[in-house]
Design an enzyme around this catalytic site. Structure first.
Site, PDB file in Angstrom:
ATOM      1  N   SER A  37       0.821  -1.217   0.000  1.00  0.00           N
ATOM      2  CA  SER A  37       0.000   0.000   0.000  1.00  0.00           C
ATOM      3  C   SER A  37       0.847   1.255   0.000  1.00  0.00           C
ATOM      4  CB  SER A  37      -0.909   0.039   1.229  1.00  0.00           C
ATOM      5  OG  SER A  37      -1.681  -1.121   1.315  1.00  0.00           O
TER       6      SER A  37
HETATM    7  N1  SAH Z   1      -0.542  -5.312   4.119  1.00  0.00           N
HETATM    8  C1  SAH Z   1       0.246  -5.614   2.944  1.00  0.00           C
HETATM    9  C2  SAH Z   1      -0.451  -5.286   1.639  1.00  0.00           C
HETATM   10  C3  SAH Z   1      -1.641  -6.125   1.440  1.00  0.00           C
HETATM   11  S1  SAH Z   1      -2.029  -6.546  -0.223  1.00  0.00           S
HETATM   12  C4  SAH Z   1       1.607  -4.949   2.974  1.00  0.00           C
HETATM   13  O1  SAH Z   1       1.902  -4.204   3.926  1.00  0.00           O
HETATM   14  O2  SAH Z   1       2.394  -5.192   2.065  1.00  0.00           O
HETATM   15  C5  SAH Z   1      -3.312  -7.685   0.174  1.00  0.00           C
HETATM   16  C6  SAH Z   1      -2.828  -9.030   0.620  1.00  0.00           C
HETATM   17  O3  SAH Z   1      -3.960  -9.764   1.071  1.00  0.00           O
HETATM   18  C7  SAH Z   1      -2.212  -9.849  -0.505  1.00  0.00           C
HETATM   19  O4  SAH Z   1      -0.951 -10.294  -0.134  1.00  0.00           O
HETATM   20  C8  SAH Z   1      -3.186 -11.013  -0.677  1.00  0.00           C
HETATM   21  O5  SAH Z   1      -2.547 -12.211  -1.084  1.00  0.00           O
HETATM   22  C9  SAH Z   1      -3.775 -11.122   0.708  1.00  0.00           C
HETATM   23  N2  SAH Z   1      -5.084 -11.786   0.791  1.00  0.00           N
HETATM   24  C10 SAH Z   1      -6.107 -11.718  -0.091  1.00  0.00           C
HETATM   25  N3  SAH Z   1      -7.143 -12.461   0.352  1.00  0.00           N
HETATM   26  C11 SAH Z   1      -6.774 -12.983   1.547  1.00  0.00           C
HETATM   27  C12 SAH Z   1      -7.407 -13.838   2.497  1.00  0.00           C
HETATM   28  N4  SAH Z   1      -8.651 -14.304   2.317  1.00  0.00           N
HETATM   29  N5  SAH Z   1      -6.725 -14.171   3.609  1.00  0.00           N
HETATM   30  C13 SAH Z   1      -5.447 -13.726   3.822  1.00  0.00           C
HETATM   31  N6  SAH Z   1      -4.807 -12.918   2.948  1.00  0.00           N
HETATM   32  C14 SAH Z   1      -5.447 -12.541   1.838  1.00  0.00           C
END
Ligand code: SAH
Length: 222
Positions: free
Chosen positions: A71
């Site tokens: 993000s």
């Molecule tokens: N917080 C992260 C950015 C998040 S991007 C950072 O600091 O880099 C969103 C993330 O959520 C992705 O890695 C994706 O694989 C994960 N994601 C999507 N659906 C999910 C789920 N149901 N459970 C756990 N993770 C999930």
């Protein structure tokens, strides 16, 4: 490292500016000093892909591979601040991604549990966080829609992927007065960052705070 000092300082300035500009949406003119200190302490360059290293201190989201993104730093800072973490907080993050948000939280919380559904990302984030000495973060591989009941209840839950409705098991994993932040899409597909506070008698849904863009929260069946 020295060479990066100026861009890192500039990024902190930009974060403060962006937060001020968005205050009419989210009501927060300034970040807490502890939030700013955590943002200053964690080097974002360690969480981005090699090809994006030069853009690590730009206030914008970047690719982290496997179709996912890290993000925008000002949004990471704002979301961290909006959690209003009490001392010795236990925090749950859904969507570990690069591990950047978890690294920031690790400096402000007692314990951070972070759930990631993509194995390669979970492994990479776990490794990075270990190298940085973030020993109070546990990265779990799994579907965050179920939360992480084993370590519940949490003082705060932060969801960093967007759904159209809040997964029903999350709110029940908060302490009373606990805060949950999640991007949720409205019927037109516009995502809004929402802040919920768990009242003793149930969940109070606060106002939508600001428009955001996150990758979708996956269903385990996807
Ligand atoms: N917080 C992260 C950015 C998040 S991007 C950072 O600091 O880099 C969103 C993330 O959520 C992705 O890695 C994706 O694989 C994960 N994601 C999507 N659906 C999910 C789920 N149901 N459970 C756990 N993770 C999930």
């Amino acid at each position: 490292m020295k060479r990066a000092a100026a861009p890192r300082r500039a990024l902190l300035g930009e974060i403060r500016r962006q937060v001020r500009l968005g205050a009419r949406y989210h009501g927060r003119d300034a970040l807490r000093p502890a939030t700013l200190a955590a943002m200053a302490a964690v080097d974002r360059a360690l969480f981005v892909e090699d090809v994006d290293r030069a853009a690590a201190y730009d206030d914008r989201p970047l690719r982290i591979g496997l179709g996912q993104t890290i993000s925008q730093p000002s949004l990471v800072a704002l979301m961290t601040d909006l959690l209003d973490l009490p001392p010795r907080a236990r925090v749950l993050e859904i969507g570990t991604g690069s591990g950047y948000q978890a690294a920031i939280l690790s400096r402000l919380a007692d314990t951070v549990h972070s759930v990631e559904i993509v194995e390669a990302l979970a492994l990479r984030a776990r490794q990075r966080l270990a190298v940085l000495g973030c020993d109070n973060v546990e990265v779990h591989l799994g579907d965050g829609c179920a939360g992480w009941p084993a370590a519940a209840p949490y003082h705060a839950i932060i969801v960093t992927a967007a759904a159209s409705a809040l997964p029903p098991s999350l709110a029940g994993q908060l302490v009373d007065d606990g805060v949950l932040l999640a991007p949720l899409a409205d019927p037109h597909g516009q995502q809004w960052l929402r802040r919920l506070v768990r009242a003793a008698e149930g969940i109070t849904l606060d106002q939508a705070l600001l428009p955001v863009t996150f990758v979708p929260l996956r269903d385990a069946r996807d």
